[in-house]
Design an enzyme around this catalytic site. Structure first.
Site, short mmCIF file in Angstrom:
data_model
loop_
_atom_site.label_atom_id
_atom_site.label_comp_id
_atom_site.label_asym_id
_atom_site.label_seq_id
_atom_site.Cartn_x
_atom_site.Cartn_y
_atom_site.Cartn_z
N ASN A 158 0.81 -1.23 0.00
CA ASN A 158 0.00 0.00 0.00
C ASN A 158 0.85 1.28 0.00
OD1 ASN A 158 -2.44 1.78 0.88
ND2 ASN A 158 -0.96 2.01 2.55
N THR A 166 -6.95 11.55 1.83
CA THR A 166 -5.72 11.26 2.59
C THR A 166 -4.72 12.40 2.36
OG1 THR A 166 -4.62 10.19 0.75
CG2 THR A 166 -6.01 8.78 2.13
N VAL A 189 -9.33 8.97 -2.55
CA VAL A 189 -9.48 8.79 -1.10
C VAL A 189 -8.95 10.02 -0.37
CG1 VAL A 189 -9.19 7.09 0.73
CG2 VAL A 189 -8.78 6.39 -1.64
N LYS A 248 2.83 3.22 -11.29
CA LYS A 248 1.64 2.38 -11.03
C LYS A 248 1.34 1.47 -12.23
CE LYS A 248 0.40 3.65 -6.83
NZ LYS A 248 0.39 2.73 -5.69
N TYR A 259 4.23 9.08 -11.21
CA TYR A 259 3.17 8.29 -10.56
C TYR A 259 2.51 7.33 -11.55
CZ TYR A 259 -0.73 7.24 -7.42
OH TYR A 259 -1.64 6.59 -6.61
N1 LIG Z 1 -5.43 8.81 -1.90
C1 LIG Z 1 -5.86 8.54 -3.13
O1 LIG Z 1 -6.76 9.22 -3.66
C2 LIG Z 1 -5.27 7.39 -3.89
C3 LIG Z 1 -5.79 7.14 -5.18
C4 LIG Z 1 -5.26 6.07 -5.90
C5 LIG Z 1 -4.28 5.28 -5.33
N2 LIG Z 1 -3.79 5.55 -4.09
C6 LIG Z 1 -2.76 4.67 -3.54
O2 LIG Z 1 -3.14 4.23 -2.24
C7 LIG Z 1 -1.97 3.99 -1.45
C8 LIG Z 1 -2.10 4.71 -0.12
O3 LIG Z 1 -2.17 6.11 -0.39
P1 LIG Z 1 -2.62 7.19 0.70
O4 LIG Z 1 -3.44 8.17 -0.05
O5 LIG Z 1 -3.16 6.53 1.91
O6 LIG Z 1 -1.20 7.87 0.99
P2 LIG Z 1 -0.65 8.66 2.28
O7 LIG Z 1 -1.76 9.18 3.10
O8 LIG Z 1 0.36 9.60 1.75
O9 LIG Z 1 0.10 7.50 3.11
C9 LIG Z 1 1.21 6.85 2.56
C10 LIG Z 1 1.71 5.77 3.52
O10 LIG Z 1 2.90 5.21 2.92
C11 LIG Z 1 3.99 5.34 3.81
N3 LIG Z 1 5.19 5.67 3.06
C12 LIG Z 1 5.39 6.74 2.24
N4 LIG Z 1 6.64 6.75 1.77
C13 LIG Z 1 7.26 5.66 2.29
C14 LIG Z 1 8.56 5.13 2.19
N5 LIG Z 1 9.51 5.74 1.46
N6 LIG Z 1 8.85 3.99 2.85
C15 LIG Z 1 7.92 3.38 3.62
N7 LIG Z 1 6.66 3.83 3.76
C16 LIG Z 1 6.34 4.96 3.10
C17 LIG Z 1 3.61 6.49 4.76
O11 LIG Z 1 4.18 6.32 6.04
P3 LIG Z 1 5.51 7.08 6.51
O12 LIG Z 1 5.36 8.51 6.13
O13 LIG Z 1 5.51 6.82 7.99
O14 LIG Z 1 6.62 6.38 5.83
C18 LIG Z 1 2.09 6.30 4.88
O15 LIG Z 1 1.79 5.36 5.88
C19 LIG Z 1 -0.78 4.45 -2.30
O16 LIG Z 1 -0.19 3.34 -2.95
C20 LIG Z 1 -1.43 5.37 -3.32
O17 LIG Z 1 -0.67 5.45 -4.51
C21 LIG Z 1 -4.27 6.59 -3.34
#
Ligand SMILES: NC(=O)c1ccc[n+]([C@@H]2O[C@H](COP(=O)([O-])OP(=O)(O)OC[C@H]3O[C@@H](n4cnc5c(N)ncnc54)[C@H](OP(=O)(O)O)[C@@H]3O)[C@@H](O)[C@H]2O)c1
Length: 244
Positions: A80, A182, A180, A151, A147
């Site tokens: 994730n 976030t 989402v 992906k 990105y």
């Molecule tokens: N949000 C959206 O709308 C959306 C849409 C499509 C896909 N996604 C995908 O969903 C997934 C989760 O996204 P999110 O929106 O929840 O992102 P987020 O809120 O930015 O959270 C990202 C998570 O990944 C960890 N992380 C980031 N860089 C890292 C690194 N270098 N090493 C280890 N851990 C790392 C962060 O923890 P730390 O900072 O503690 O490392 C955090 O727990 C991602 O793969 C994203 O591409 C999200």
């Protein structure tokens, strides 16, 4: 009763945190969670590993710790952790940021899936892999070269994994979570309008309440991973099913 095991990356924020909270409600799950930082919580079922997944040498050194030996009822890997990358057009990108986005979003999940398969290939457990993808894997978005490319690479990898492991009892999903609410979305909204033509659309998504909550999406992921037999295809999108 035999325990199940979840290995989850990116558990400290956003979608990953909601996935973690859902699985912590399951008494019979042991969880190993990997992020750079950690959550200030103690739970006998949770082990946190602090690791920058874009540091591939550090990742390789930690692999034995991430995949514990043992017989589990079910073993799940959810890749994730992810980063939006630089939101800028090609011609303005930084070499290090290109490498970081590809390492975190594509290469680290590839390494983790490979190590997962090695660790549990002889296991009798139910074995599931869920790589968190994005609609951006299939749709070129100006300003998101890192990105979209990372992906897309991960999505193709998931498809090949499914071919390689078809007869070996592993299931793999490449799951788009929708949009989402976030920190990743908040980061997208800070882009420079001249670098990201779709900026207004993304600010409207937020102001018009069109984002899903991480909890809604986590529930769907839990449903998918609890009922994999209902989902034939590798590529899935949470917007195409309900969690019943
Ligand atoms: N949000 C959206 O709308 C959306 C849409 C499509 C896909 N996604 C995908 O969903 C997934 C989760 O996204 P999110 O929106 O929840 O992102 P987020 O809120 O930015 O959270 C990202 C998570 O990944 C960890 N992380 C980031 N860089 C890292 C690194 N270098 N090493 C280890 N851990 C790392 C962060 O923890 P730390 O900072 O503690 O490392 C955090 O727990 C991602 O793969 C994203 O591409 C999200």
């Amino acid at each position: 009763m035999k325990k199940s095991l979840l290995i989850l990356t990116g558990h400290t924020k956003g979608l990953g945190k909601a996935i973690l909270e859902g699985f912590l409600l399951q008494e019979n799950f042991q969880i190993l969670a990997v992020s750079r930082s950690g959550l200030d919580m103690r739970n006998d079922n949770l082990t946190q590993v602090n690791l920058d997944l874009s540091d591939l040498e550090a990742l390789e050194a930690k692999l034995p710790e991430i995949f514990p030996a043992g017989e589990f009822k079910k073993v799940i890997l959810i890749n994730n952790a992810g980063w939006i990358g630089e939101v800028k057009p090609v011609g303005k990108l930084e070499p290090r940021a290109i490498a970081k986005a590809m390492s975190l979003n594509t290469v680290a999940p590839m390494i983790l899936v490979d190590a997962f398969v090695k660790a549990y290939s002889d296991s009798k457990s139910e074995r599931l892999i869920c790589n968190i993808s994005s609609g951006a894997a299939r749709k070129p978005m100006p300003g998101w070269a890192e990105y979209c490319s990372s992906k897309a690479g991960l999505e193709m990898y998931s498809k090949v994994v499914a071919e390689d492991l078809r007869e070996k009892g592993f299931r793999v999903f490449s799951l788009a979570p929708g949009i989402v609410d976030t920190e990743m979305q908040a980061e997208i909204r800070t882009a420079n309008p001249s670098d990201f033509p779709a900026l207004e659309r993304f600010t409207d998504f937020k102001s018009e309440g069109m984002l899903s909550t991480p909890q809604e999406v986590a529930e769907k992921i839990f449903y998918l991973l609890s009922n994999p037999e209902l989902f034939n295809d590798v590529v899935q999108d949470v917007r195409n099913f309900e969690a019943h």
